[in-house]
Scaffold this motif. Structure first.
Motif, short mmCIF file in Angstrom:
data_model
loop_
_atom_site.label_atom_id
_atom_site.label_comp_id
_atom_site.label_asym_id
_atom_site.label_seq_id
_atom_site.Cartn_x
_atom_site.Cartn_y
_atom_site.Cartn_z
N HIS A 12 15.09 -30.07 -46.69
CA HIS A 12 16.20 -30.69 -46.94
C HIS A 12 16.47 -31.39 -45.48
N THR A 13 17.02 -32.89 -45.59
CA THR A 13 17.55 -33.52 -44.57
C THR A 13 18.79 -34.09 -44.90
N SER A 14 19.43 -34.75 -44.23
CA SER A 14 20.96 -35.47 -44.62
C SER A 14 20.67 -36.45 -45.65
N LYS A 15 19.35 -37.09 -45.62
CA LYS A 15 19.32 -38.28 -46.73
C LYS A 15 18.19 -38.07 -47.75
N SER A 16 17.30 -36.74 -47.57
CA SER A 16 16.56 -36.57 -48.52
C SER A 16 16.12 -35.16 -49.04
N LEU A 17 15.64 -35.08 -50.04
CA LEU A 17 15.70 -33.46 -50.60
C LEU A 17 14.16 -33.30 -51.28
N LEU A 18 13.47 -32.70 -51.05
CA LEU A 18 12.11 -32.38 -51.73
C LEU A 18 12.09 -30.95 -51.94
N ARG A 19 11.70 -30.53 -53.28
CA ARG A 19 11.78 -29.14 -53.75
C ARG A 19 10.64 -29.07 -54.66
N PHE A 20 10.05 -27.94 -54.58
CA PHE A 20 8.69 -27.51 -55.59
C PHE A 20 9.11 -26.23 -56.03
N ASN A 21 9.17 -26.16 -57.63
CA ASN A 21 9.51 -24.93 -58.35
C ASN A 21 8.32 -24.56 -59.13
N ARG A 78 15.55 -3.73 -68.04
CA ARG A 78 14.98 -4.80 -67.37
C ARG A 78 15.07 -4.51 -65.64
N THR A 79 14.19 -5.01 -65.04
CA THR A 79 14.48 -4.99 -63.47
C THR A 79 14.25 -6.48 -63.15
N THR A 80 14.89 -6.87 -62.16
CA THR A 80 14.92 -8.26 -61.53
C THR A 80 15.37 -7.79 -59.90
N ALA A 81 14.11 -8.52 -59.08
CA ALA A 81 14.35 -8.57 -57.81
C ALA A 81 14.21 -10.08 -57.15
N LYS A 82 15.15 -10.42 -56.49
CA LYS A 82 15.51 -11.80 -55.89
C LYS A 82 15.45 -11.67 -54.58
N VAL A 83 14.92 -12.61 -53.86
CA VAL A 83 14.95 -12.64 -52.38
C VAL A 83 14.95 -14.27 -52.00
N GLY A 84 15.74 -14.48 -50.80
CA GLY A 84 15.95 -15.77 -50.47
C GLY A 84 16.08 -15.84 -48.80
N THR A 85 15.57 -16.87 -48.33
CA THR A 85 15.47 -16.95 -46.82
C THR A 85 16.59 -17.73 -45.97
N GLY A 86 17.66 -18.41 -46.93
CA GLY A 86 18.56 -19.39 -46.50
C GLY A 86 18.02 -20.39 -45.95
N LEU A 87 18.98 -21.11 -45.27
CA LEU A 87 18.36 -22.36 -44.69
C LEU A 87 17.69 -21.94 -43.30
N ILE A 88 16.57 -22.31 -43.12
CA ILE A 88 15.74 -22.21 -41.69
C ILE A 88 15.51 -23.38 -41.11
N ARG A 89 16.11 -23.34 -39.86
CA ARG A 89 16.09 -24.40 -38.90
C ARG A 89 16.74 -25.82 -39.51
N ASN A 90 17.75 -25.56 -40.23
CA ASN A 90 18.82 -26.47 -40.97
C ASN A 90 17.67 -27.62 -41.76
N LYS A 91 16.69 -26.99 -42.06
CA LYS A 91 15.66 -27.75 -42.85
C LYS A 91 14.93 -27.19 -44.26
N PHE A 92 14.74 -26.13 -43.96
CA PHE A 92 13.75 -25.36 -45.13
C PHE A 92 14.43 -24.31 -45.75
N SER A 93 14.18 -23.90 -47.15
CA SER A 93 14.49 -22.83 -47.80
C SER A 93 13.73 -22.63 -48.59
N PHE A 94 13.51 -21.06 -49.01
CA PHE A 94 12.85 -20.28 -49.98
C PHE A 94 13.12 -19.42 -50.69
N GLU A 95 12.94 -19.36 -52.00
CA GLU A 95 13.58 -18.20 -52.86
C GLU A 95 12.40 -17.79 -53.76
N GLY A 96 12.52 -16.71 -54.01
CA GLY A 96 12.00 -16.07 -55.25
C GLY A 96 12.46 -15.02 -56.23
N ARG A 97 12.10 -14.87 -57.44
CA ARG A 97 12.55 -13.72 -58.10
C ARG A 97 11.29 -13.16 -59.17
#
Length: 816
Positions: free
Chosen positions: A303-312, A257-276
């Protein structure tokens, strides 16, 4: 019996440790209050001691106490939903007061996404959880069922014998069609079969952040009925730092099995992306039990202090050799890896195996998740989802009638050809879509959720003929049957936990669920499936939680669950004018639990009584037109005790173990056996009724045990001995010793080593030895029986699922 005695001895040792727990603790304590920035108490905050088994929750005034501590240095960790986790170092040489103030999270925490369908630590629910680091250390490189084997009452099975391919599990004897599974609060169970096919989600474990398992009815949730347990999975959450992770795994039976994951971390304290992306291949232990799978996970969030929007996006593609026929009993001693699927005889009389005898399926999940903090005490969570699935399994069918495929019988000269070999595909093409919503209120002594969901399943089932060895003019890909199904399911619920005093909390939960299910068209036997069904269920639950002291708690709960029949339960019941539709099932679940936690020792006891009304089981009974039926049995039950224990006498040693001792019975079972005139003519003449009285429920071992001993002899090196015991179990409901699987005790060894380098964050190396002592055992089986009237002899067909002997796996992970 020796294995049973060994597991019993382990449990008694745990109880002995409990009885002498004062020897492992001290006389000091850490106490105090947990508050917010305004000094308001945070009721229900979780307090734990790092590298310890001890923990507690806060009471009405935010107060807590950690007792039986020795003098020394401790790290106290405090967490509360919506607030930043905080650690406090305490140098303890006397009783010390430690007051901790938590600050609101700068961005909304993702635990809010699943909070409505999960049990909190103050709910009277038999529950187990696996956090991200525990999943990483517990995982043995296989599918979700084997990850959960360390949890009480879980038995995992593998068709291919290796933990790769078609895998499943049972909890308290209940199979996947009776276990509710959600991902981010979104239903995962197939709407028609009510099961979960983990093979459709290869390497899904690599994208799971945390898991909660609730045994019994549990709390109200979305989707299929929780008729034995519920599993709540949450996928990858925010990793604030960018990362790249590459993982390579190889092992026995040509598995890699091979698995590759990458993540951007938190960008500008608002956005994040991850893939596998993952790819898995295996030759399998069972002949032609191959796997050729790929999967992908993509997520993006705002991401904000009062909301979260995520698409998977969760995508899986599997191509798996068919192994579901099992190994016939007469072949087990001759060839344990024998697989009859796809077997035929060629024109020269040689035995051959059809190379494309495989299951092929592609499934993609789309999740849009949104959460919003309406006020300090009120939050909203919602989700929209779509699951698209399409695939088929291809089979070589030997000596089948042309008429069974709706094809005219070919005539060549004076010869009428009635039978031929065929190659067929059975297809599924479906969409499953809907929404969930919850309103969550938490203030002071009240923690409440109001929510629900709506979903619809649109399914197409059809079959195609690819080939026949007699040229009958059948066009390639001719469709011989097609039927459609529409299933709509909605529910709404309200649940609350009320902290009545510092010691007592009360729990109430009410759910209403409604299902409409319509079938239309022709089945694969060309019989009409036209039928409509509707079910309406009311599922109340309530209980109480009592904190005896800071390290001892007791709870009681009562819950009602209902379950509608599956597609396979009902589809044959109304064919050709027959009227044998089974009723829905009902469960009354009683749970009584106790927990004790000390710094180096923890113990949990849970007694349960699951009282079933009209449980559906196979009895062998046929409809009046000859189809096998699932039959409602009036009374049946599961009762037992689940024991969990943890022992951590030193920082380098930890022993976790659990055991389930149960009785699972049908109170008045009637078996139906097909009767044929003789073994030559094989003419069906009727059925014989055998009134067997009180019998054990199939696939429900009375003893299940698990143990994991972890050693850290040097820094970064971990050794784990993992032991699983499963007692004798029957593979039909008659309780006959002739149809019983032997018990088994399997040991696995896991070695983990990690190191850090200058340009690399972490290098992880894992080595597994599975089935360390090369035990030969079978984890699952099926049987069909009939009798001949002329001499009373028995006709039998069966299939067993042998598990692999000793095998090895090596995994290398590198994170940048």
């Amino acid at each position: 019996m020796k294995k049973f005695a060994l597991m019993l001895l382990l449990q008694l040792m745990g109880l002995w440790i409990f009885a002498n727990s004062n020897d492992f603790g001290g006389s000091l304590k850490i106490y105090g209050r947990i508050t917010d920035e305004k000094g308001n108490p945070l009721v229900g905050a979780t307090i734990a001691i790092e590298n310890s088994l001890q923990g507690t929750t806060t009471g009405l005034n935010g107060g807590f106490s950690l007792n039986k501590l020795k003098s020394g240095r401790y790290i106290v960790i405090v967490s509360f939903i919506g607030y930043e986790k905080k650690s406090e170092e305490v140098n303890l040489d006397r009783d010390m007061e430690v007051n901790i103030t938590l600050t609101p999270s700068s961005i909304m925490g993702e635990e809010i996404v699943v909070s409505s369908t999960r049990a909190t630590s103050r709910m009277p629910i038999a529950q187990s959880s696996l956090k991200k680091d525990e999943i990483k250390t517990t995982s043995v490189g296989f599918d979700i069922p084997y990850l959960l084997e360390s949890i009480p009452s879980v038995v995992a099975t593998s068709e291919g014998g290796t933990g790769v391919g078609n895998t499943a599990f049972r909890i308290r004897g209940s199979d996947m069609s009776r276990i509710n599974v959600t991902v981010n609060g979104i239903p995962l169970n197939d709407a028609e079969s009510q099961g979960v096919y983990w093979v459709d989600l290869p390497d899904f474990t690599s994208s799971v952040d945390n898991i909660q398992v609730q045994r019994g009815v549990g709390t109200s949730t979305n989707g299929a009925a929780a008729f034995g347990a519920s599993i709540n999975l949450q996928t990858s959450t925010l990793n604030p730092d960018p990362f790249t992770n590459i993982e390579l795994m190889t092992g026995s039976f040509g598995t890699w099995r091979t698995t590759a994951k990458v993540g951007t971390g938190l960008i500008r304290n608002k956005f994040s992306f991850e893939g596998r992306f993952s790819q898995l291949k295996s030759d399998g232990y069972i002949d032609r039990g191959t796997s050729d799978d790929r999967s992908m996970f993509l997520t993006g969030a705002w991401h904000t202090s009062k909301s979260l929007l995520r698409f998977n996006i969760i995508h899986g593609e599997e191509h798996t050799g068919i192994t579901w026929e099992g190994n016939p009993g007469y072949m087990l001693d001759l060839n344990r890896t024998y697989n009859p699927a796809g077997e035929y005889t060629d024109a020269n009389g040689n035995t051959q195996y059809y190379k494309n005898q495989k299951d092929n399926y592609i499934q993609t999940h789309y999740h849009l998740l949104y959460s919003y903090q309406l006020s300090n005490s009120l939050s909203l969570s919602s989700a929209f989802f779509l699951t698209k699935g399409a695939g088929y399994y291809e089979e070589y069918k030997v000596d089948k009638k042309f008429s069974s495929y709706g094809v005219g019988t070919p005539i060549f000269g004076n010869d009428t050809i009635k039978r031929s070999d065929f190659i067929t595909q059975k297809w599924m093409d479906n969409n499953f879509y809907g929404t969930t919503i919850s309103l969550n209120y938490r203030k002071g002594s009240i923690d409440a959720s109001f929510g629900g969901g709506w979903n619809r399943y649109d399914g197409n089932h059809f079959g195609r003929i690819l080939w026949s060895n007699v040229n009958a003019g059948i066009p390639k890909g001719k469709e011989w049957y097609r039927n459609t199904s529409e299933k709509t399911d909605y529910n709404f619920y309200g649940k609350t936990t009320w902290q009545l005093t510092n010691q007592i909390s009360l729990y109430g939960d009410l759910q209403y669920r409604s299902i409409n299910y319509d079938l239309a068209g022709l089945d694969d036997d060309l019989a009409s499936l036209d039928q409509k069904h509707q079910w309406n269920f009311f599922n109340p639950k309530f209980g109480s939680f009592y904190k005896i002291s800071s390290n001892q708690e007791v709870y009681f709960s009562y819950g009602v669950g209902h379950r509608e029949p599956t597609r396979s339960d009902i589809k044959d019941a109304m064919k050709y004018g027959s009227s044998n539709t089974p009723q829905s099932e009902r469960l009354f679940d009683y749970e009584l639990g106790y927990t004790f936690k000390a710094p180096v020792f923890a113990l949990g006891l849970n007694l349960y009584y699951m009282d079933y009304k009209d449980q559906l089981v196979l009895t062998g009974k046929l409809s009046d037109v000859g189809y096998p039926l699932m039959t409602n049995v009036d009374k049946s039950y599961r009762t037992g005790v689940e024991i969990t224990a943890g022992f951590k006498p030193a920082t380098w040693l930890q022993w976790n173990l659990n055991g389930t001792f149960s009785s699972n019975r049908i109170k008045s079972f009637v078996e139906y056996v097909d009767l044929y005139d003789n073994s030559i003519d094989f003419n069906f003449v009727g059925q014989q009724e055998n009134h067997l009285g009180n019998t054990p429920i199939s696939f429900s071992p009375s003893v299940i045990g698990s143990s994991q001993i972890c050693l850290t002899p040097v820094k970064n090196l971990n050794l784990s001995l993992i032991t699983k015991y499963v007692g004798e179990q029957y593979y039909d409901n008659t309780g006959s010793a002739a149809r019983r699987l032997d018990d088994y005790l399997v040991n696995n060894l896991k070695i983990d080593y990690s190191l850090k380098m200058k340009s690399i964050k972490t290098v992880n190396l894992q080595f597994f030895v599975n089935n360390l002592f090369n035990l030969k055992y079978e984890a699952n089986a099926w049987v069909y029986r009939a009798q001949f009237v002329n001499n009373g002899s028995e006709y039998r067909e069966d299939g067993f699922f042998p598990q692999a002997g000793i095998n090895f796996m090596l995994r290398l992970g590198v994170e940048f």
